[in-house]
Write a protein that holds these residues in place. Structure first.
Motif, PDB file in Angstrom:
ATOM      1  N   PRO A  98       0.996  -1.090   0.073  1.00 40.30           N
ATOM      2  CA  PRO A  98       0.537   0.054   0.081  1.00 40.30           C
ATOM      3  C   PRO A  98       0.608   1.101  -0.054  1.00 40.30           C
ATOM      4  O   PRO A  98       0.168   2.508  -0.474  1.00 40.30           O
ATOM      5  CB  PRO A  98      -0.575   0.021   1.591  1.00 40.30           C
ATOM      6  CG  PRO A  98      -1.312  -1.914   1.294  1.00 40.30           C
ATOM      7  CD  PRO A  98       0.981  -2.011   0.745  1.00 40.30           C
ATOM      8  N   ILE A  99       1.960   1.557   1.258  1.00 37.51           N
ATOM      9  CA  ILE A  99       2.868   2.346   0.922  1.00 37.51           C
ATOM     10  C   ILE A  99       3.665   2.172   0.110  1.00 37.51           C
ATOM     11  O   ILE A  99       5.024   3.386   0.089  1.00 37.51           O
ATOM     12  CB  ILE A  99       2.487   2.900   2.044  1.00 37.51           C
ATOM     13  CG1 ILE A  99       3.261   2.076   3.167  1.00 37.51           C
ATOM     14  CG2 ILE A  99       1.278   3.513   2.936  1.00 37.51           C
ATOM     15  CD1 ILE A  99       3.002   2.826   4.515  1.00 37.51           C
ATOM     16  N   GLY A 100       4.781   1.285   0.312  1.00 37.52           N
ATOM     17  CA  GLY A 100       6.121   1.280  -0.217  1.00 37.52           C
ATOM     18  C   GLY A 100       6.945   1.808   0.800  1.00 37.52           C
ATOM     19  O   GLY A 100       8.189   1.444   0.840  1.00 37.52           O
ATOM     20  N   PHE A 101       6.379   1.713   1.910  1.00 38.44           N
ATOM     21  CA  PHE A 101       7.834   2.890   3.529  1.00 38.44           C
ATOM     22  C   PHE A 101       8.821   1.685   3.456  1.00 38.44           C
ATOM     23  O   PHE A 101       9.633   1.836   3.751  1.00 38.44           O
ATOM     24  CB  PHE A 101       7.144   2.770   3.962  1.00 38.44           C
ATOM     25  CG  PHE A 101       8.039   3.727   5.485  1.00 38.44           C
ATOM     26  CD1 PHE A 101       8.095   4.767   4.583  1.00 38.44           C
ATOM     27  CD2 PHE A 101       7.937   3.265   6.732  1.00 38.44           C
ATOM     28  CE1 PHE A 101       9.404   5.483   5.625  1.00 38.44           C
ATOM     29  CE2 PHE A 101       8.496   4.325   6.738  1.00 38.44           C
ATOM     30  CZ  PHE A 101       8.937   5.163   7.046  1.00 38.44           C
ATOM     31  N   SER A 102       7.912   0.292   3.619  1.00 37.66           N
ATOM     32  CA  SER A 102       9.414  -0.771   4.322  1.00 37.66           C
ATOM     33  C   SER A 102       9.943  -1.626   3.409  1.00 37.66           C
ATOM     34  O   SER A 102      10.151  -2.426   3.599  1.00 37.66           O
ATOM     35  CB  SER A 102       8.007  -1.373   5.614  1.00 37.66           C
ATOM     36  OG  SER A 102       7.475  -1.873   5.274  1.00 37.66           O
ATOM     37  N   ASN A 103       9.824  -1.742   2.211  1.00 37.88           N
ATOM     38  CA  ASN A 103      10.636  -2.351   1.162  1.00 37.88           C
ATOM     39  C   ASN A 103      11.413  -3.043   1.477  1.00 37.88           C
ATOM     40  O   ASN A 103      12.372  -1.303   1.866  1.00 37.88           O
ATOM     41  CB  ASN A 103       9.994  -1.276   0.199  1.00 37.88           C
ATOM     42  CG  ASN A 103       8.610  -1.497  -0.637  1.00 37.88           C
ATOM     43  OD1 ASN A 103       7.987  -2.953  -0.125  1.00 37.88           O
ATOM     44  ND2 ASN A 103       8.355  -1.659  -2.387  1.00 37.88           N
ATOM     45  N   TYR A 104      12.221  -3.311   1.875  1.00 35.77           N
ATOM     46  CA  TYR A 104      13.871  -3.683   1.616  1.00 35.77           C
ATOM     47  C   TYR A 104      14.238  -5.404   1.672  1.00 35.77           C
ATOM     48  O   TYR A 104      13.450  -6.010   0.728  1.00 35.77           O
ATOM     49  CB  TYR A 104      13.782  -3.450   3.462  1.00 35.77           C
ATOM     50  CG  TYR A 104      13.771  -5.066   4.350  1.00 35.77           C
ATOM     51  CD1 TYR A 104      15.035  -5.845   5.186  1.00 35.77           C
ATOM     52  CD2 TYR A 104      12.122  -5.143   4.387  1.00 35.77           C
ATOM     53  CE1 TYR A 104      14.490  -7.004   5.290  1.00 35.77           C
ATOM     54  CE2 TYR A 104      12.143  -6.322   4.653  1.00 35.77           C
ATOM     55  CZ  TYR A 104      13.068  -7.545   5.295  1.00 35.77           C
ATOM     56  OH  TYR A 104      13.310  -8.710   5.467  1.00 35.77           O
ATOM     57  N   ARG A 105      16.046  -5.448   0.575  1.00 38.62           N
ATOM     58  CA  ARG A 105      15.950  -6.079   1.066  1.00 38.62           C
ATOM     59  C   ARG A 105      17.478  -5.717   1.346  1.00 38.62           C
ATOM     60  O   ARG A 105      18.117  -5.020   1.426  1.00 38.62           O
ATOM     61  CB  ARG A 105      16.202  -6.662  -0.593  1.00 38.62           C
ATOM     62  CG  ARG A 105      17.537  -8.146  -1.118  1.00 38.62           C
ATOM     63  CD  ARG A 105      17.111  -8.528  -2.914  1.00 38.62           C
ATOM     64  NE  ARG A 105      16.175  -7.584  -2.938  1.00 38.62           N
ATOM     65  CZ  ARG A 105      15.106  -8.934  -3.060  1.00 38.62           C
ATOM     66  NH1 ARG A 105      15.937 -10.047  -2.970  1.00 38.62           N
ATOM     67  NH2 ARG A 105      14.232  -9.325  -4.141  1.00 38.62           N
ATOM     68  N   ASN A 106      17.532  -7.535   2.248  1.00 38.93           N
ATOM     69  CA  ASN A 106      19.316  -6.658   3.709  1.00 38.93           C
ATOM     70  C   ASN A 106      20.289  -8.083   3.322  1.00 38.93           C
ATOM     71  O   ASN A 106      19.600  -9.633   2.398  1.00 38.93           O
ATOM     72  CB  ASN A 106      19.253  -6.042   4.610  1.00 38.93           C
ATOM     73  CG  ASN A 106      18.127  -7.935   5.723  1.00 38.93           C
ATOM     74  OD1 ASN A 106      18.547  -9.045   4.785  1.00 38.93           O
ATOM     75  ND2 ASN A 106      17.951  -7.142   7.055  1.00 38.93           N
ATOM     76  N   SER A 107      21.479  -8.203   3.857  1.00 34.86           N
ATOM     77  CA  SER A 107      22.277  -9.832   4.232  1.00 34.86           C
ATOM     78  C   SER A 107      23.014  -8.658   4.913  1.00 34.86           C
ATOM     79  O   SER A 107      22.626  -8.321   5.873  1.00 34.86           O
ATOM     80  CB  SER A 107      23.517  -9.368   2.982  1.00 34.86           C
ATOM     81  OG  SER A 107      23.984  -8.259   2.298  1.00 34.86           O
ATOM     82  N   MET A 108      22.509  -9.941   5.987  1.00 37.44           N
ATOM     83  CA  MET A 108      23.147 -10.196   7.415  1.00 37.44           C
ATOM     84  C   MET A 108      24.591 -11.931   7.425  1.00 37.44           C
ATOM     85  O   MET A 108      24.757 -12.489   7.157  1.00 37.44           O
ATOM     86  CB  MET A 108      21.717 -10.665   8.424  1.00 37.44           C
ATOM     87  CG  MET A 108      21.113  -9.601   8.151  1.00 37.44           C
ATOM     88  SD  MET A 108      19.443  -9.791   9.378  1.00 37.44           S
ATOM     89  CE  MET A 108      19.017 -11.050   8.936  1.00 37.44           C
ATOM     90  N   LEU A 109      25.502 -11.005   8.502  1.00 39.68           N
ATOM     91  CA  LEU A 109      26.336 -12.174   8.434  1.00 39.68           C
ATOM     92  C   LEU A 109      27.055 -11.993  10.366  1.00 39.68           C
ATOM     93  O   LEU A 109      26.870 -11.328  11.056  1.00 39.68           O
ATOM     94  CB  LEU A 109      28.044 -11.381   7.951  1.00 39.68           C
ATOM     95  CG  LEU A 109      28.092 -11.123   6.813  1.00 39.68           C
ATOM     96  CD1 LEU A 109      29.086 -10.753   6.262  1.00 39.68           C
ATOM     97  CD2 LEU A 109      28.402 -12.819   6.260  1.00 39.68           C
ATOM     98  N   PRO A 110      26.177 -13.237  11.178  1.00 39.69           N
ATOM     99  CA  PRO A 110      25.749 -12.980  12.223  1.00 39.69           C
ATOM    100  C   PRO A 110      27.156 -13.841  12.665  1.00 39.69           C
ATOM    101  O   PRO A 110      27.212 -15.002  12.072  1.00 39.69           O
ATOM    102  CB  PRO A 110      24.565 -14.008  12.370  1.00 39.69           C
ATOM    103  CG  PRO A 110      23.933 -15.153  11.370  1.00 39.69           C
ATOM    104  CD  PRO A 110      24.611 -13.704  10.161  1.00 39.69           C
ATOM    105  N   VAL A 111      27.228 -13.843  13.813  1.00 37.44           N
ATOM    106  CA  VAL A 111      28.687 -15.132  14.256  1.00 37.44           C
ATOM    107  C   VAL A 111      27.411 -15.094  15.863  1.00 37.44           C
ATOM    108  O   VAL A 111      27.080 -14.369  16.849  1.00 37.44           O
ATOM    109  CB  VAL A 111      29.679 -14.244  14.157  1.00 37.44           C
ATOM    110  CG1 VAL A 111      30.609 -14.891  14.982  1.00 37.44           C
ATOM    111  CG2 VAL A 111      30.305 -13.290  13.157  1.00 37.44           C
TER     112      VAL A 111
END
Length: 406
Positions: A98-111
């Protein structure tokens, strides 16, 4: 458009995989070095693959890859607690149409560093839960124009991993586990939108585990190898399966007792107590063969379970308690000067009566001092009892002095 997005994502992910490859090499080298110093412990490494999705402001969460390399010191702290360290790669994405406000794509490196707890483990199946602490480096690859003003495109934040799984030992070297977990971060920047609550992500994974152990390992260090424990039905993570005070290995190889029965001979004493305290035979109900089982000797009669005649009177403890009802702790139960064995076996007097014939002399006096018959009140048959004769000064062996001369 799709090709450009794929090219950009590939460009971002390639350096991450190089980092992971270096991490894999480092972990394998570390574990191999530790293996030489910790042969008696079970070290393992695992490689996980699965799916993940974010918990944040986006309405629609897409499934992304979850990869992880970990090293586990199984049974390192105790039979139930195992430390684990892991490195991974996670990619999340989502949108809010509806608003496109929270469109995202991320990558994470957890340890992260975890502590695994396995309360109901067997030789091949181990359910477990875990908790820990870690740090995650995130990088946003897709950011909408109307992102939050204070959003950060990348950074490092702490997170807490919580979850559980089921481990299965496939062979001496290989294992497999399935797991699922929740990872709560300490930041609201894993996507572009902010709502004042920290972001998180779920994951589910399948892990292949490789064990750096000897062919015949001994998890609980009880002297039985794990294969042997499976053969005997003992618990490979409990050194004393039946809780009798003897290790499973000692029971099988040293004492030949039953490691699944705390009282192998059924005499009422634990095998460990028989071996370590009373030094009786845990495979014999009556170690000294005196007719009383070891438990009754120890706890009821307080006789010596290693000596068939505790008081040394010539009667076995079993004969005294079961047949003659004399005291197995007193050599002369009636205190008449004759041992119980002498009364029963030699003189055939009553070991419970000091004066069997009731003539006023104890059996011991009759036999040892006056040489009268302890079964006859008037040994010489002169009409006067032995006790009376002795007290008045006549001879209890001479009938002629029983009646005073006229």
């Amino acid at each position: 458009m799709h090709e450009d997005s794929f090219r950009i994502a590939s460009t971002q992910i390639a350096p991450m995989f190089r980092r992971i490859a270096l991490t894999v090499a480092a972990v394998f080298c570390t574990v191999a070095a530790v293996r030489a110093q910790q042969e008696e412990k079970l070290w393992a490494v695992g490689l996980s693959g699965g799916a993940s999705f974010g918990i944040n402001e986006s309405q629609n969460q897409g499934l992304g890859p979850h990869l992880r390399l970990n090293a586990i010191w199984l049974h390192g702290i105790s039979s139930s607690l195992s430390p684990e360290i892991g490195f991974g790669f996670v990619a999340n994405s989502g949108d809010n149409p509806p608003i496109g406000f929270s469109n995202y794509r991320n990558s994470m490196l957890p340890v992260d560093l975890r502590l695994r707890f396995s309360p109901f483990a067997s030789s091949s199946w181990s359910p477990y839960i875990y908790a820990g602490i870690g740090a995650v480096h995130w990088s946003l690859g897709t950011e909408p124009p109307n992102k939050a003003a204070d959003a950060k495109a990348s950074g490092v934040a702490a997170f807490i991993p919580l979850g559980g799984g089921l481990y299965h030992r496939l062979s001496k070297r290989l294992g497999m586990e399935i797991s699922a977990g929740w990872n709560a971060s300490f930041t609201d920047n894993l996507n572009d939108a902010h709502d004042g609550r920290n972001d998180a992500w779920w994951h589910a994974a399948l892990t292949v585990v490789y064990h750096f152990v000897r062919t015949n390992d001994d998890f609980d260090e009880d002297g039985l190898k794990n294969d042997e424990e499976r053969t005997y039905g003992t618990d490979p993570r409990n050194p004393d399966t039946d809780g009798d005070g003897l290790s499973d290995g000692d029971e099988v190889y040293r004492y030949h007792t039953n490691p699944l029965n705390f009282d192998s001979d059924g005499d009422g004493l634990r095998d460990g107590d028989e071996v370590n305290i009373y030094h009786t035979n845990p495979l014999k109900v009556d170690t000294d063969s005196d007719g009383i089982n070891d438990n009754e000797e120890v706890n009821r009669y307080h006789t010596d379970p290693l000596n068939p005649d505790t008081d040394g009177d010539g009667l076995t403890d079993g004969e005294e308690t079961g047949r003659y009802h004399t005291d197995p702790l007193k050599p002369d139960t009636d205190g008449d000067g004759l041992s119980d064995g002498e009364e029963v076996l030699k003189y055939h007097t009553d070991p419970l009566k000091a004066d069997t014939d009731r003539d006023g002399l104890t059996d011991g006096e009759e036999v040892l001092k006056y040489h009268t018959d302890p079964h006859k009140a008037d040994t010489d048959g002169g009409s006067v009892g032995d006790g009376v004769e002795v007290h008045r000064g006549t001879n209890p062996l001479d009938p002629t002095d029983d009646v005073p001369k006229k």
